[in-house]
Design a protein around this motif. Structure first.
Motif, PDB file in Angstrom:
ATOM      1  N   MET A  34      -1.696  -5.735   4.935  1.00  0.00           N
ATOM      2  CA  MET A  34      -3.008  -5.438   4.336  1.00  0.00           C
ATOM      3  C   MET A  34      -3.733  -4.313   5.060  1.00  0.00           C
ATOM      4  SD  MET A  34      -4.175  -9.315   3.366  1.00  0.00           S
ATOM      5  CE  MET A  34      -5.716  -8.936   2.541  1.00  0.00           C
ATOM      6  N   THR A  35      -3.228  -3.920   6.232  1.00  0.00           N
ATOM      7  CA  THR A  35      -3.828  -2.778   6.931  1.00  0.00           C
ATOM      8  C   THR A  35      -2.874  -1.601   7.069  1.00  0.00           C
ATOM      9  OG1 THR A  35      -3.212  -3.661   9.105  1.00  0.00           O
ATOM     10  CG2 THR A  35      -5.408  -4.230   8.264  1.00  0.00           C
ATOM     11  N   ARG A  36      -1.559  -1.811   6.903  1.00  0.00           N
ATOM     12  CA  ARG A  36      -0.614  -0.707   7.140  1.00  0.00           C
ATOM     13  C   ARG A  36       0.069  -0.188   5.881  1.00  0.00           C
ATOM     14  NH1 ARG A  36       4.576  -2.858   7.302  1.00  0.00           N
ATOM     15  NH2 ARG A  36       4.687  -5.052   7.915  1.00  0.00           N
ATOM     16  N   ASP A  37      -0.128  -0.817   4.743  1.00  0.00           N
ATOM     17  CA  ASP A  37       0.458  -0.331   3.482  1.00  0.00           C
ATOM     18  C   ASP A  37      -0.633   0.443   2.734  1.00  0.00           C
ATOM     19  OD1 ASP A  37       1.081  -0.200   0.666  1.00  0.00           O
ATOM     20  OD2 ASP A  37       2.607  -1.734   0.975  1.00  0.00           O
ATOM     21  N   ALA A  80      -0.900   1.991  -0.115  1.00  0.00           N
ATOM     22  CA  ALA A  80      -1.122   1.668  -1.532  1.00  0.00           C
ATOM     23  C   ALA A  80      -1.870   0.341  -1.669  1.00  0.00           C
ATOM     24  CB  ALA A  80       0.209   1.609  -2.282  1.00  0.00           C
ATOM     25  N   LEU A  81      -1.502  -0.633  -0.847  1.00  0.00           N
ATOM     26  CA  LEU A  81      -2.177  -1.930  -0.891  1.00  0.00           C
ATOM     27  C   LEU A  81      -3.625  -1.810  -0.429  1.00  0.00           C
ATOM     28  CD1 LEU A  81      -2.175  -4.984  -1.323  1.00  0.00           C
ATOM     29  CD2 LEU A  81      -1.184  -5.230   0.972  1.00  0.00           C
ATOM     30  N   VAL A  82      -3.858  -1.040   0.629  1.00  0.00           N
ATOM     31  CA  VAL A  82      -5.229  -0.827   1.121  1.00  0.00           C
ATOM     32  C   VAL A  82      -6.092  -0.239   0.002  1.00  0.00           C
ATOM     33  CG1 VAL A  82      -6.666   0.516   2.724  1.00  0.00           C
ATOM     34  CG2 VAL A  82      -4.583  -0.640   3.550  1.00  0.00           C
ATOM     35  N   GLU A  83      -5.546   0.738  -0.721  1.00  0.00           N
ATOM     36  CA  GLU A  83      -6.308   1.358  -1.810  1.00  0.00           C
ATOM     37  C   GLU A  83      -6.579   0.370  -2.938  1.00  0.00           C
ATOM     38  OE1 GLU A  83      -8.009   4.216  -1.788  1.00  0.00           O
ATOM     39  OE2 GLU A  83      -7.345   4.146   0.287  1.00  0.00           O
ATOM     40  N   GLN A  84      -5.612  -0.481  -3.251  1.00  0.00           N
ATOM     41  CA  GLN A  84      -5.827  -1.512  -4.284  1.00  0.00           C
ATOM     42  C   GLN A  84      -6.965  -2.441  -3.879  1.00  0.00           C
ATOM     43  OE1 GLN A  84      -1.782  -3.252  -4.661  1.00  0.00           O
ATOM     44  NE2 GLN A  84      -2.160  -3.134  -6.861  1.00  0.00           N
ATOM     45  N   ILE A  85      -6.933  -2.889  -2.635  1.00  0.00           N
ATOM     46  CA  ILE A  85      -7.952  -3.830  -2.157  1.00  0.00           C
ATOM     47  C   ILE A  85      -9.324  -3.162  -2.141  1.00  0.00           C
ATOM     48  CG2 ILE A  85      -8.723  -5.178  -0.152  1.00  0.00           C
ATOM     49  CD1 ILE A  85      -5.696  -5.712   0.407  1.00  0.00           C
ATOM     50  N   LYS A  86      -9.400  -1.944  -1.636  1.00  0.00           N
ATOM     51  CA  LYS A  86     -10.682  -1.220  -1.622  1.00  0.00           C
ATOM     52  C   LYS A  86     -11.171  -0.961  -3.043  1.00  0.00           C
ATOM     53  CE  LYS A  86     -10.460   1.402   2.703  1.00  0.00           C
ATOM     54  NZ  LYS A  86     -10.305   2.759   3.281  1.00  0.00           N
ATOM     55  N   GLY A  87     -10.246  -0.606  -3.921  1.00  0.00           N
ATOM     56  CA  GLY A  87     -10.621  -0.318  -5.304  1.00  0.00           C
ATOM     57  C   GLY A  87     -11.201  -1.530  -6.011  1.00  0.00           C
ATOM     58  N   HIS A  88     -10.691  -2.707  -5.677  1.00  0.00           N
ATOM     59  CA  HIS A  88     -11.176  -3.914  -6.349  1.00  0.00           C
ATOM     60  C   HIS A  88     -12.379  -4.539  -5.638  1.00  0.00           C
ATOM     61  CE1 HIS A  88     -11.003  -7.415  -8.957  1.00  0.00           C
ATOM     62  NE2 HIS A  88     -11.201  -8.143  -7.873  1.00  0.00           N
ATOM     63  N   PHE A  89     -12.295  -4.657  -4.313  1.00  0.00           N
ATOM     64  CA  PHE A  89     -13.330  -5.383  -3.564  1.00  0.00           C
ATOM     65  C   PHE A  89     -14.395  -4.471  -2.962  1.00  0.00           C
ATOM     66  CE2 PHE A  89      -9.631  -8.210  -3.486  1.00  0.00           C
ATOM     67  CZ  PHE A  89     -10.201  -9.376  -3.985  1.00  0.00           C
ATOM     68  N   GLY A  90     -14.145  -3.161  -2.981  1.00  0.00           N
ATOM     69  CA  GLY A  90     -15.117  -2.217  -2.434  1.00  0.00           C
ATOM     70  C   GLY A  90     -14.750  -1.773  -1.030  1.00  0.00           C
TER      71      GLY A  90
END
Length: 195
Positions: A39-42, A44-54
């Motif tokens: 959740m901190t080193r991928d 694409a995943l970081v961007e998904q999480i930021k995009g959804h949760f802010g």
């Protein structure tokens, strides 16, 4: 590379069983630990999480704002499902890449939510570690210093143990009636024989 999944309800002893396999020289992938790292080193995943949760989902140093995320997902099942829909595929990809790098007769992937996340489709066999509910509750209360209701709430988020047992290829009983190590040793021999 043959991937063997280990799962079981909270407090069943999955990690204990995984450590026994590790002592036998079998590499272990802990999906729960890996997910926290991914959740901190991928990117694409970081961007998904930021995009959804802010953007407040992460601190300026790039670390995950766990308290912020927990405050959202543990009060809203739909939000938890969304987070899992981001994290589980990334963890599956990471575990498969990890398995390809290993040099062993087989590897073990330990995951609490193997059936719930559908990651059982990405392993060759599944071991379910079983312990009676009363014993699991007692273990988690002692381990995490939480109350009975907190443990029950966590259990209700997991698939019923009886369903897991029916879906399992192998079962290891960690019920304080049967010794775990001889069960793991016997299963290890069976897994080696699969080739």
């Amino acid at each position: 590379m043959r991937i063997i999944g280990i799962t079981g309800g909270i407090g069943s002893g999955k990690s204990t069983v995984a450590r026994v396999f590790q002592l036998l020289g079998i590499p272990i992938y802990s999906a729960d630990d890996a997910a926290k790292s991914i959740m901190t080193r991928d990117p694409a995943l970081v961007e998904q999480i930021k995009g959804h949760f802010g953007p407040e989902a992460y601190f300026p140093d790039g670390s995950l704002n766990r308290k912020f995320i927990a405050g959202i997902v543990f009060n809203d099942r739909a939000q938890l499902d969304t987070l899992n829909s981001f994290v589980h595929p990334a963890t599956i990809r990471d575990s498969e890449a990890w398995a390809r790098r290993q040099q062993a007769p087989y590897v073990v992937k330990e995951a609490a939510l193997m059936y719930e996340s559908e990651s059982f489709h990405h392993v060759d066999k599944v071991i379910v570690v079983y312990a009676p509910q009363a014993l699991r509750i007692q273990r988690v209360m002692q381990r995490d210093n939480v109350g009975r209701q907190d443990v029950l709430a966590r259990m209700h988020k997991q698939l019923d143990e009886q369903i897991k047992l029916k879906l399992a290829d192998y079962v290891i009983y960690n019920d304080e009636q049967q010794m775990v190590i001889p069960q793991v040793l016997a299963l290890h021999e069976r897994l080696l024989a699969l080739g």
